[in-house]
Write a protein that holds these residues in place. Structure first.
Motif, PDB file in Angstrom:
ATOM      1  N   GLU A  99       0.959  -1.126   0.075  1.00  0.00           N
ATOM      2  CA  GLU A  99      -0.264   0.355  -0.108  1.00  0.00           C
ATOM      3  C   GLU A  99       0.998   1.129  -0.081  1.00  0.00           C
ATOM      4  O   GLU A  99       0.134   2.266   0.138  1.00  0.00           O
ATOM      5  N   ARG A 100       2.543   1.164   0.439  1.00  0.00           N
ATOM      6  CA  ARG A 100       2.912   2.401  -0.266  1.00  0.00           C
ATOM      7  C   ARG A 100       4.001   2.156  -0.559  1.00  0.00           C
ATOM      8  O   ARG A 100       4.408   0.427  -0.722  1.00  0.00           O
ATOM      9  N   SER A 101       5.152   2.758  -0.914  1.00  0.00           N
ATOM     10  CA  SER A 101       6.358   2.417  -1.208  1.00  0.00           C
ATOM     11  C   SER A 101       7.518   2.175  -0.275  1.00  0.00           C
ATOM     12  O   SER A 101       7.459   2.707   0.669  1.00  0.00           O
ATOM     13  N   GLY A 102       8.816   1.402  -0.786  1.00  0.00           N
ATOM     14  CA  GLY A 102       9.496   1.385   0.447  1.00  0.00           C
ATOM     15  C   GLY A 102       9.909   0.278   0.160  1.00  0.00           C
ATOM     16  O   GLY A 102       9.700  -0.765  -0.807  1.00  0.00           O
ATOM     17  N   LEU A 103      10.806  -0.158   1.146  1.00  0.00           N
ATOM     18  CA  LEU A 103      11.431  -1.357   1.568  1.00  0.00           C
ATOM     19  C   LEU A 103      10.305  -2.245   2.663  1.00  0.00           C
ATOM     20  O   LEU A 103      10.356  -1.911   3.555  1.00  0.00           O
ATOM     21  N   PHE A 104      10.099  -3.255   2.229  1.00  0.00           N
ATOM     22  CA  PHE A 104      10.027  -4.737   3.045  1.00  0.00           C
ATOM     23  C   PHE A 104      10.360  -5.619   3.405  1.00  0.00           C
ATOM     24  O   PHE A 104      11.102  -6.073   2.684  1.00  0.00           O
ATOM     25  N   TYR A 105      10.732  -6.325   5.095  1.00  0.00           N
ATOM     26  CA  TYR A 105      11.043  -7.181   5.023  1.00  0.00           C
ATOM     27  C   TYR A 105      10.465  -8.637   5.475  1.00  0.00           C
ATOM     28  O   TYR A 105      10.044  -8.111   6.209  1.00  0.00           O
ATOM     29  N   PHE A 106      10.547  -8.855   4.795  1.00  0.00           N
ATOM     30  CA  PHE A 106      10.169 -10.457   5.458  1.00  0.00           C
ATOM     31  C   PHE A 106      11.138 -11.804   5.373  1.00  0.00           C
ATOM     32  O   PHE A 106      12.110 -11.837   5.094  1.00  0.00           O
ATOM     33  N   ILE A 107      10.503 -12.317   6.650  1.00  0.00           N
ATOM     34  CA  ILE A 107      11.551 -13.487   7.198  1.00  0.00           C
ATOM     35  C   ILE A 107      10.717 -15.005   7.822  1.00  0.00           C
ATOM     36  O   ILE A 107       9.349 -14.329   7.956  1.00  0.00           O
ATOM     37  N   SER A 108      10.923 -15.443   7.601  1.00  0.00           N
ATOM     38  CA  SER A 108       9.944 -17.015   8.013  1.00  0.00           C
ATOM     39  C   SER A 108      10.199 -17.203   9.945  1.00  0.00           C
ATOM     40  O   SER A 108      11.008 -16.617  10.236  1.00  0.00           O
ATOM     41  N   GLY A 109       8.984 -17.433  10.362  1.00  0.00           N
ATOM     42  CA  GLY A 109       8.798 -17.387  11.623  1.00  0.00           C
ATOM     43  C   GLY A 109       8.863 -19.644  12.193  1.00  0.00           C
ATOM     44  O   GLY A 109       8.823 -19.206  13.127  1.00  0.00           O
ATOM     45  N   ALA A 110       9.458 -19.498  11.589  1.00  0.00           N
ATOM     46  CA  ALA A 110      10.192 -21.142  12.267  1.00  0.00           C
ATOM     47  C   ALA A 110      11.408 -21.168  12.478  1.00  0.00           C
ATOM     48  O   ALA A 110      12.016 -20.792  11.747  1.00  0.00           O
ATOM     49  N   SER A 111      11.009 -21.904  13.691  1.00  0.00           N
ATOM     50  CA  SER A 111      12.727 -22.008  14.291  1.00  0.00           C
ATOM     51  C   SER A 111      13.649 -21.807  13.683  1.00  0.00           C
ATOM     52  O   SER A 111      14.083 -23.697  12.356  1.00  0.00           O
ATOM     53  N   GLY A 112      14.950 -21.222  13.110  1.00  0.00           N
ATOM     54  CA  GLY A 112      15.777 -21.665  12.284  1.00  0.00           C
ATOM     55  C   GLY A 112      15.913 -21.718  10.641  1.00  0.00           C
ATOM     56  O   GLY A 112      16.756 -21.328  10.145  1.00  0.00           O
TER      57      GLY A 112
END
Length: 160
Positions: A99-112
């Motif tokens: 919904e906006r410009s910019g940087l988005f950071y994603f990670i897995s929530g599973a351990s390791g």
């Protein structure tokens, strides 16, 4: 004369529909989906993201099994850890619209998993930043060309 004016109005309305830029949908990781990348390939998802051009209102879809997706801050991304993610999903089919410009950071929530490379930064651009690479420049020229042809035809009919 009424036919010509109504044709002209219809042409303008139709051309405005052509001028709209539509969003795109991306499947994260393409066919593989959101999985732990192949061994020693910690840049897997960032390379995938860099091959695509994301604009505001585009959608990304994460498909996974027995995993999760968290949108996090840059610091949490770098640490592969978040106790308070911006968003969290573990339904196996997560859809996120930018919904906006910019940087988005994603990670897995599973351990390791994050430490093994299941993380990604997405740069989302505004249409102005895109530099017309994916915007409607070709559609615009086609729409205006079509409008010019309709005006020409209307004038021809009117004066002949």
């Amino acid at each position: 004369m009424i036919f010509i004016i109504s044709s002209f109005i219809i042409t303008i309305l139709f051309s405005n529909q052509l001028l709209q830029v539509h969003s795109f949908h991306f499947n994260v990781g393409d066919i593989s989906g959101w999985i732990v990348p192949p061994k020693n390939d910690t840049k897997y998802y960032n390379e995938w993201a860099s091959k695509n051009r994301f604009l505001v209102h585009d959608t990304i879809r994460f498909r996974y099994k027995k995993d999760s997706v968290m949108e996090v801050t840059e610091k949490e991304f770098n640490n592969c850890n978040s106790t308070r993610p911006i968003s969290f999903s573990n339904n196996g089919h997560t859809k996120i619209e930018f919904e906006r410009s910019g940087l988005f950071y994603f990670i897995s929530g599973a351990s390791g998993h994050c430490q093994l490379g299941q993380k990604m930064v997405v740069k989302v651009m505004s249409p102005e930043e895109d530099g017309n690479n994916r915007s409607s420049s070709s559609v615009l020229s086609g729409a205006y060309g079509g409008m010019a042809a309709m005006i020409h035809l209307a004038l021809f009919c009117y004066f002949n």
